[in-house]
Write an enzyme that holds these catalytic residues in place. Sequence first.
Site, short mmCIF file in Angstrom:
data_model
loop_
_atom_site.label_atom_id
_atom_site.label_comp_id
_atom_site.label_asym_id
_atom_site.label_seq_id
_atom_site.Cartn_x
_atom_site.Cartn_y
_atom_site.Cartn_z
N HIS A 132 0.01 -12.15 1.21
CA HIS A 132 -0.71 -11.19 0.38
C HIS A 132 -0.75 -11.64 -1.09
O HIS A 132 0.30 -11.80 -1.72
CB HIS A 132 -0.03 -9.83 0.48
CG HIS A 132 -0.91 -8.67 0.16
ND1 HIS A 132 -0.46 -7.37 0.12
CD2 HIS A 132 -2.24 -8.60 -0.14
CE1 HIS A 132 -1.46 -6.56 -0.17
NE2 HIS A 132 -2.55 -7.29 -0.35
N TYR A 176 0.83 -1.20 0.00
CA TYR A 176 0.00 0.00 0.00
C TYR A 176 0.87 1.26 0.00
O TYR A 176 1.33 1.72 1.03
CB TYR A 176 -0.92 0.02 1.22
CG TYR A 176 -1.86 -1.16 1.34
CD1 TYR A 176 -2.20 -1.95 0.24
CD2 TYR A 176 -2.42 -1.50 2.57
CE1 TYR A 176 -3.06 -3.03 0.36
CE2 TYR A 176 -3.29 -2.59 2.70
CZ TYR A 176 -3.59 -3.34 1.59
OH TYR A 176 -4.44 -4.42 1.72
#
Length: 323
Positions: A142, A58
């Site tokens: 992830h 992110y």
Amino acid sequence: MQAETRTIPGTDVRLPVLGFGGAPIGNLYRPVADQEAVGAVAAAWEGGIRYFDTAPHYGLGLSERRIGEALAGQDRSSYVLSTKVGRLLRPNPSPQGKDAEGYDVPDELIRVRDYSRDGVLRSIEESLQRLGTDRIDVVYIHDPDDYWTEAVEGAAPTLSALRDEGVIGAWGAGMNQSQMLHRFVTETDIDVVMLAGRYTLLEQGAADDLLPACLERDVGVVNVGVFNSGLLSKNRPAGDATYNYAPAPKELLDRANLLADICESHGTTLPAAALKYPYQHPAVTSVVLGMRTPEQVQRNLELAAQAVPESLWNELRGNGLIT
């Protein structure tokens, strides 16, 4: 406000039922000023939110740094923090000026996929530094969609060992699909899955296989993407609403408008119902919402407080609109 919590099965991690998703304050799609981003985390704290989720992905570490800054000085035992492994951040040998993966940040770093034991350990160490903390409560693998073998042979046993040693509280996997998450649940000793967009008011595919497997094997579910990337985020879906981060097809717009009609007839709203619906399933431990500004935080807290009557769920089930 005391945050309601549910325990991730088989662990000591008590996960607040509503969490702050850190992708937007990593400058997802557009920039957010430092003051506004830190203010969003502060507003969430003031509103009683005690679960914060982030990832190196992110904003090339920006989200982790901002969450770390905003939570500095808070009692570390009073909140739950999760981040992710699978993407190491490394110097970019040929920067072009701006990140190419959806975040409005300079591309001085690049993401290097690494689901190995060493990659997981390095990733956690670097996340701890960016977050400015000494521990992470939950670590998710992830987006291992194209890396099953590496993830299940490298990351999964490494995270299991870290959990068993007490270094982390729990581990999981986070994906936009339910099929591979189902494999994690049935083929590893995973504690929790982060499921994005596949169990919502609009679609419930994960209820066919993943959620029953989670119940059977005592695996928690953190549900994200409950607004289906914007389609369910307003009282009445806009004509240009998105679904799976692309323009929503007409049939889904029509379905969302029908859901909005029924919500209105029961005295509630489409986004409030979208937020509350996942809790209808006993496997769901928490819902995490991406938040960008203090105003978004306040709106989400208001949605969470909005009453959704049982009669709504009964009508939706009776019409075959939800499971």
